[in-house]
Design an enzyme around this catalytic site. Structure first.
Site, PDB file in Angstrom:
ATOM      1  N   LYS A  76       0.786  -1.238   0.000  1.00 26.19           N
ATOM      2  CA  LYS A  76       0.000   0.000   0.000  1.00 26.19           C
ATOM      3  C   LYS A  76       0.820   1.292   0.000  1.00 26.19           C
ATOM      4  O   LYS A  76       0.374   2.316  -0.511  1.00 26.19           O
ATOM      5  CB  LYS A  76      -0.953  -0.003   1.204  1.00 26.19           C
ATOM      6  CG  LYS A  76      -2.221  -0.804   0.949  1.00 26.19           C
ATOM      7  CD  LYS A  76      -3.364   0.093   0.596  1.00 26.19           C
ATOM      8  CE  LYS A  76      -4.444  -0.628  -0.165  1.00 26.19           C
ATOM      9  NZ  LYS A  76      -5.530   0.248  -0.580  1.00 26.19           N
ATOM     10  N   ASP A 123      -7.902   0.268   6.956  1.00 26.66           N
ATOM     11  CA  ASP A 123      -8.034  -1.017   7.646  1.00 26.66           C
ATOM     12  C   ASP A 123      -6.679  -1.419   8.220  1.00 26.66           C
ATOM     13  O   ASP A 123      -6.569  -2.417   8.907  1.00 26.66           O
ATOM     14  CB  ASP A 123      -8.474  -2.098   6.648  1.00 26.66           C
ATOM     15  CG  ASP A 123      -9.875  -1.860   6.123  1.00 26.66           C
ATOM     16  OD1 ASP A 123     -10.748  -1.555   6.931  1.00 26.66           O
ATOM     17  OD2 ASP A 123     -10.079  -1.987   4.907  1.00 26.66           O
TER      18      ASP A 123
END
Ligand SMILES: Cc1ncc(COP(=O)(O)O)c(C=O)c1O
Length: 401
Positions: A76, A123
């Site tokens: 990410k 998350d």
């Protein structure tokens, strides 16, 4: 298994019409050059699981292992770091090519920028990437997380100097909280999902993920392999749209690999949107072990890419993500060992089960899987929640039926 594998197929005779030129090879090369300026940059391994491919009756199984990315255990950071680079470049009226890592984190840039606060919701993995980048820039970050977030994921983000707020809310509500705070205080929202009126930064984040896709393409070239299938997990859809768009550009027309999107049964907003042929939002409380995929509202830009370029949409039970973690973590002799977390292993687990279980032959045929298939997966995270990983891989939590 409590729930089944559901599949929705989009059959189309003409290629997609949504403009995916923002995900082309040249853009990917420019962004990869930006990432290559980071001292911790190194392409992650692209593993060829030859023994497993033989055992499952396909030509090749290739798995990109993102547990090695920047020491952050997930892909990410590629998105957050590139988007923040673009934000800084725009603020200073500079071209990003003039802002390689060393200059980006310099005192000169810190002084020119002044004090900046980046805000996001996560998350786990995206927030860690944003907090890490803000920390490198000696700036501030505030990260909202949904209820039930794993302690280890919270601590890893705090370790980057971020203020973490775990709300009594789901992921999409955490995004709204982050957006509200940013609007109220004039902070910069760096969110990895788009909605009407907020699409520039999410597009940059998607473009940042192309560094990983470009590495895969470079490896394919070196191996002289042409992929027939690409399996991608989706939360809001930014990751799969970026990689699908890149490969649709790299392999145009009939050469495009068959693209299959995988989501958890509990919150499968992309699958449901594909079925309904419009953007479907899932609200309320949901639970899946695939924390990174626990998102109920599709990215507006990503959804358009996926509607036009993905061929299959799968909704799958948690047990199959757990199965994928166990298979990747216990390789056949000669194959590499891959530590893959719940969100990382989901597509692989689904496909490995479909290939291994004769009761699932109809799905194997629907996905056009056969002995000449060359399958690509991305293990998008390692054991980002080590306790959860061991519960599954050591203690056998979430057994396959
Ligand atoms: C490990 C991992 N894989 C996949 C995804 C899905 O990415 P996206 O939400 O862009 O679809 C995420 C999202 O957070 C993730 O953390």
């Amino acid at each position: 298994m409590k729930q089944d594998i559901k599949i929705h197929q989009r059959h189309r005779d003409t290629p997609g019409s949504y403009d995916i030129s923002f995900l082309d090879l040249h853009t990917a090369q420019d962004i990869a050059a930006f990432h290559a300026s980071f001292p911790m940059y190194k392409p992650t391994p692209f593993r060829q699981l030859a023994a497993l491919a033989g055992a499952l009756g396909v030509q090749d199984i290739l798995v990109k292992d993102e547990s090695h990315r920047f020491g952050l255990n997930a892909f990410k950071v590629l998105g957050g770091s590139y988007a923040i680079g673009r934000v800084v470049a725009n603020k200073l009226g500079e071209d990003l090519t003039k802002l390689p890592f060393e200059r980006l984190i310099s005192d000169e840039i810190r002084q020119k920028l002044g004090s900046v606060t980046f805000v996001t919701a996560t998350d786990g993995n995206h927030g860690r990437g944003v907090a890490w980048t803000a920390n490198q820039l000696k700036q501030h970050s505030i990260v909202f997380m949904p209820r039930g977030s794993a302690q280890e994921r919270v601590r890893n983000i705090e370790a980057e100097g971020a203020q973490v707020i775990v709300g009594d809310c789901n992921y999409d509500e955490a995004v709204r909280m982050a957006n509200n705070l940013a609007q109220e205080k004039g902070y910069i929202l760096v969110q990895d999902t788009a909605w009407e009126g907020y699409e520039d930064i999410p597009r940059w984040i998607m473009q940042g993920y192309m560094t990983m896709a470009l590495e895969m393409e470079d490896s394919l070239k070196a191996m002289k392999k042409k992929p027939t299938h690409l399996f991608l997990q989706a939360g809001v859809g930014s990751l799969p749209a970026a990689v699908a768009g890149f490969f649709a550009n790299a392999y145009p027309g009939k050469d495009k690999p068959i693209i299959t999107i995988v989501e958890p049964n509990a919150v499968d907003c992309i699958y449901r949107s594909a079925v309904a042929d419009e953007r479907v939002l899932i609200g309320g409380e949901y639970f899946t072990i695939m924390a990174g995929l626990a998102c109920g509202e599709p990215n507006t830009v990503a959804l358009k890419v996926l509607m036009d370029y993905a061929d299959n949409f799968i909704s799958a039970p948690d047990e199959l993500a757990a199965y994928g973690m166990r298979v990747l973590g216990n390789p056949l002799p000669g194959d590499a060992h891959i530590i893959s977390g719940e969100s990382g292993a989901a597509p692989f687990g689904v496909v490995a089960k479909i290939l291994a279980d004769p009761k699932l032959t109809a799905l194997k045929e629907a996905l056009k899987l056969h002995k000449d298939s060359v399958l690509m997966f991305i293990s998008t995270e390692g054991d980002t929640d080590r306790q959860g990983y061991r519960d599954i891989v050591w203690d056998g939590k979430y057994p396959s039926a």
